[in-house]
Design an enzyme around this catalytic site. Structure first.
Site, PDB file in Angstrom:
ATOM      1  CE  LYS A   1       2.635  62.812  30.479  1.00 23.73           C
ATOM      2  NZ  LYS A   1       2.232  61.807  29.477  1.00 23.73           N
ATOM      3  CG  ASN A   2       1.278  64.758  26.821  1.00 26.83           C
ATOM      4  OD1 ASN A   2       1.900  63.841  27.347  1.00 26.83           O
ATOM      5  ND2 ASN A   2      -0.009  64.969  27.035  1.00 26.83           N
TER       6      ASN A   2
ATOM      7  CB  CYS B   1      -3.114  56.572  31.679  1.00 31.42           C
ATOM      8  SG  CYS B   1      -2.157  57.625  32.763  1.00 31.42           S
TER       9      CYS B   1
ATOM     10  NE  ARG C   1      -4.783  56.468  26.046  1.00 32.35           N
ATOM     11  CZ  ARG C   1      -3.879  57.191  26.694  1.00 32.35           C
ATOM     12  NH1 ARG C   1      -3.444  56.814  27.854  1.00 32.35           N
ATOM     13  NH2 ARG C   1      -3.392  58.294  26.162  1.00 32.35           N
TER      14      ARG C   1
ATOM     15  CG  ASP D   1      -4.135  64.884  29.484  1.00 36.10           C
ATOM     16  OD1 ASP D   1      -4.822  63.857  29.485  1.00 36.10           O
ATOM     17  OD2 ASP D   1      -3.095  65.009  28.798  1.00 36.10           O
TER      18      ASP D   1
ATOM     19  NE  ARG E   1       3.023  57.052  32.717  1.00 35.11           N
ATOM     20  CZ  ARG E   1       1.852  57.258  32.163  1.00 35.11           C
ATOM     21  NH1 ARG E   1       0.758  56.883  32.762  1.00 35.11           N
ATOM     22  NH2 ARG E   1       1.761  57.826  30.971  1.00 35.11           N
TER      23      ARG E   1
HETATM   24  C1  UD1 Z   1      -2.386  62.218  24.014  1.00 33.72           C
HETATM   25  C2  UD1 Z   1      -1.737  62.620  25.308  1.00 33.72           C
HETATM   26  C3  UD1 Z   1      -2.697  62.400  26.461  1.00 33.72           C
HETATM   27  C4  UD1 Z   1      -4.015  63.095  26.204  1.00 33.72           C
HETATM   28  C5  UD1 Z   1      -4.586  62.738  24.833  1.00 33.72           C
HETATM   29  C6  UD1 Z   1      -5.819  63.542  24.461  1.00 33.72           C
HETATM   30  C7  UD1 Z   1       0.599  62.147  24.861  1.00 33.72           C
HETATM   31  C8  UD1 Z   1       1.792  61.312  25.140  1.00 33.72           C
HETATM   32  N1  UD1 Z   1      -0.535  61.809  25.489  1.00 33.72           N
HETATM   33  O1  UD1 Z   1      -2.662  60.831  24.110  1.00 33.72           O
HETATM   34  O2  UD1 Z   1      -2.093  62.906  27.656  1.00 33.72           O
HETATM   35  O3  UD1 Z   1      -4.952  62.721  27.193  1.00 33.72           O
HETATM   36  O4  UD1 Z   1      -3.582  62.970  23.814  1.00 33.72           O
HETATM   37  O5  UD1 Z   1      -5.544  64.886  24.480  1.00 33.72           O
HETATM   38  O6  UD1 Z   1       0.674  63.106  24.116  1.00 33.72           O
HETATM   39  N2  UD1 Z   1      -7.959  56.795  19.332  1.00 33.72           N
HETATM   40  C9  UD1 Z   1      -8.428  55.816  18.493  1.00 33.72           C
HETATM   41  N3  UD1 Z   1      -7.552  55.236  17.617  1.00 33.72           N
HETATM   42  C10 UD1 Z   1      -6.234  55.597  17.561  1.00 33.72           C
HETATM   43  C11 UD1 Z   1      -5.769  56.616  18.414  1.00 33.72           C
HETATM   44  C12 UD1 Z   1      -6.660  57.184  19.305  1.00 33.72           C
HETATM   45  O7  UD1 Z   1      -9.595  55.465  18.529  1.00 33.72           O
HETATM   46  O8  UD1 Z   1      -5.492  55.041  16.758  1.00 33.72           O
HETATM   47  C13 UD1 Z   1      -8.893  57.409  20.296  1.00 33.72           C
HETATM   48  C14 UD1 Z   1      -8.477  57.155  21.738  1.00 33.72           C
HETATM   49  O9  UD1 Z   1      -8.908  55.905  22.191  1.00 33.72           O
HETATM   50  C15 UD1 Z   1      -9.141  58.289  22.464  1.00 33.72           C
HETATM   51  C16 UD1 Z   1      -9.057  59.423  21.437  1.00 33.72           C
HETATM   52  O10 UD1 Z   1      -8.820  58.814  20.169  1.00 33.72           O
HETATM   53  O11 UD1 Z   1     -10.471  57.994  22.725  1.00 33.72           O
HETATM   54  C17 UD1 Z   1      -7.952  60.417  21.721  1.00 33.72           C
HETATM   55  O12 UD1 Z   1      -6.717  59.775  21.759  1.00 33.72           O
HETATM   56  P1  UD1 Z   1      -5.358  60.463  21.282  1.00 33.72           P
HETATM   57  O13 UD1 Z   1      -5.617  61.874  20.893  1.00 33.72           O
HETATM   58  O14 UD1 Z   1      -4.720  59.551  20.297  1.00 33.72           O
HETATM   59  O15 UD1 Z   1      -4.535  60.435  22.620  1.00 33.72           O
HETATM   60  P2  UD1 Z   1      -3.037  59.989  22.798  1.00 33.72           P
HETATM   61  O16 UD1 Z   1      -2.218  60.476  21.664  1.00 33.72           O
HETATM   62  O17 UD1 Z   1      -2.967  58.571  23.190  1.00 33.72           O
END
Ligand code: UD1
Length: 418
Positions: free
Chosen positions: A22-23, A118, A123, A306, A398
């Site tokens: 999915k990711n 989620c 986030r 995850d 999802r």
């Molecule tokens: C992706 C995955 C999700 C997984 C996560 C961490 C997808 C669609 N989803 O989510 O399943 O749990 O990676 O492996 O690929 N953060 C910030 N600022 C930002 C972006 C992120 O502070 O602009 C923080 C987030 O709040 C969180 C951490 O960074 O605490 C990790 O988030 P991130 O790696 O961005 O996760 P996603 O890409 O949303």
């Protein structure tokens, strides 16, 4: 509202083929927007609601998308017209935000609602914005939308304060069309980022270093259609492994990349579960007694956040005391109170959960509060005495295609009740 009815199950047995990730599928579908000519032909795309939402978003901006039954999806993005993504679709799933980088690169503008998905922590998207700003984009916000626009993107050096997966992917998809060189430092090294980079290179991009914490991109003037097969889903694989372990089963996973699953395999081995790896296969034997372990979630190749909920369900039924520290998301223990309803002994304090293994859980009505939390409740239900009825299973759907049917094929007693 559909629910899952889960009953105490025999040890899982047999073999299961793991679906595409999915990711990886979500950013790769988003990257299709960059193909100015030629078709994108993707294989091993999982049939999930998140994938369907993203395909609808692509259609909403003018792409022609066809989903075939065998996991093949074709995208023709040669005539995209609309820079505004459908508000309700985009606000429903966080993955939708991944269209921002490619839309900006292709059209010079993108307007999208703030992402949903989620409810695990706040986030934010500040790192995505920091990166796109560094490439020359102007960011404005209003009426629930974020808008980014740039007449021209120019390569730059971007340091991410945290190796965010989504920010790395969004910046990568914008930088492939920026003039000159972009370097993303402290980039995410997750396998899904590498899969995206491989697809972008097949489309004509020039990227080196994907899979390391420094990715270098030389901008090109246009990208074209390409064929790509998405990597197997390491989280689906890990979830089936945890399901087999909680029922003390013995299963074989095929179409899996053991190196991607190794943080989970290593932890299960540390517990005393027998995990054997071959080229694209993993066999797990949990028929012998195993014991408690401590887990700390970390960016890849650390233990994946995850898989944290599924392992909490497993540790709830594992003799001894386990400690889980969640370092990626600040509010990702919502499954703990639901597991407690089933008799688990879990104490949560901040980002730490202490789990005292109990001899048995008992079925209860519980709620899937998010995707992986829902999977954890399914696993707990398989091992609990009596009936477990799980509501809000749209979260589970999802990320898991036909979860009930696939678990049933291994002998689980689980049914989707409409
Ligand atoms: C992706 C995955 C999700 C997984 C996560 C961490 C997808 C669609 N989803 O989510 O399943 O749990 O990676 O492996 O690929 N953060 C910030 N600022 C930002 C972006 C992120 O502070 O602009 C923080 C987030 O709040 C969180 C951490 O960074 O605490 C990790 O988030 P991130 O790696 O961005 O996760 P996603 O890409 O949303």
């Amino acid at each position: 509202m559909a629910t899952f009815l889960v009953r105490n199950s025999n040890p899982l047995q047999g073999s299961i083929r793991i679906n595409g990730s999915k990711n990886a599928a979500l950013p790769i579908l988003a990257a299709s927007i960059l193909a100015e000519n030629g078709q994108v032909v993707l294989s091993s795309i999982p049939d999930l609601t998140d994938v369907r939402f993203l395909c609808e978003i692509l259609q909403g901006i003018g792409c022609t998308v066809a989903m075939h039954a065998d996991g093949k999806v074709t995208v023709d993005a040669s005539r995209i017209t609309n820079h505004i993504t459908p508000y309700d679709l985009a606000s429903r799933m966080r993955g939708s935000f991944l269209v921002m980088g490619p839309m900006l690169a292709r059209m010079g503008i993108c307007r999208i609602s703030l992402p949903g998905g989620c409810p695990i922590g706040s986030r934010p998207v500040d790192l995505h914005m920091k990166g796109l700003r560094a490439l020359g984009a102007k960011v404005t916000q209003g009426y629930g939308y974020i808008e980014v626009r740039a007449k021209k993107l120019i390569g730059n050096k971007i340091y991410l304060d945290f190796p965010s997966v989504g920010a790395t992917e969004n910046i990568l998809m914008a930088a492939v069309r920026a003039a000159g060189e972009t370097v993303i430092e402290n980039a995410a090294v997750e396998p899904e980022v590498v899969d995206l980079a491989n697809f972008l290179c097949a489309m004509g991009a020039d990227i080196t270093g994907a899979g390391t914490d420094s990715i270098t991109i030389q901008g090109v003037s246009a990208l074209h259609g390409a064929q790509h097969t998405v990597i197997p889903d390491r989280i689906e694989a890990g979830s089936f492994m945890a399901a087999a372990a909680i029922t003390r089963g013995h299963i074989t996973l095929s179409h899996v990349l053991p190196a991607h699953v190794s943080p989970v395999s290593a932890k299960l081995r540390e517990m005393g579960v027998d995990v054997r790896e071959e080229a694209d296969q993993i066999t797990l034997d949990a028929t012998r007694k195993f014991h408690a372990v401590d887990i700390k979630t970390l960016p890849f190749p650390g233990f994946p956040t995850d898989m944290q909920a599924q392992l909490m369900a497993l540790l709830s039924l594992t003799e001894g005391t386990s400690i889980i520290v969640e370092t990626i998301f600040e509010n990702r223990f919502m499954h703990a109170p639901e597991l407690q309803r089933m008799g688990a002994h879990i104490k949560v304090e901040g980002r730490t959960a202490v789990i005292e293994g109990v001899r048995s859980l008992s079925g209860a009505p519980v709620r899937a509060t998010d995707l992986r939390a829902g999977a954890a409740l399914v696993l707990a239900g398989l091992a609990a005495k009596g009936d477990t009825e799980i509501s809000d299973i749209h979260h589970i759907e999802r990320g898991y295609a036909d979860f009930a049917g696939r678990l049933r094929s291994l002998g689980a007693d689980i049914h989707r009740i409409d």
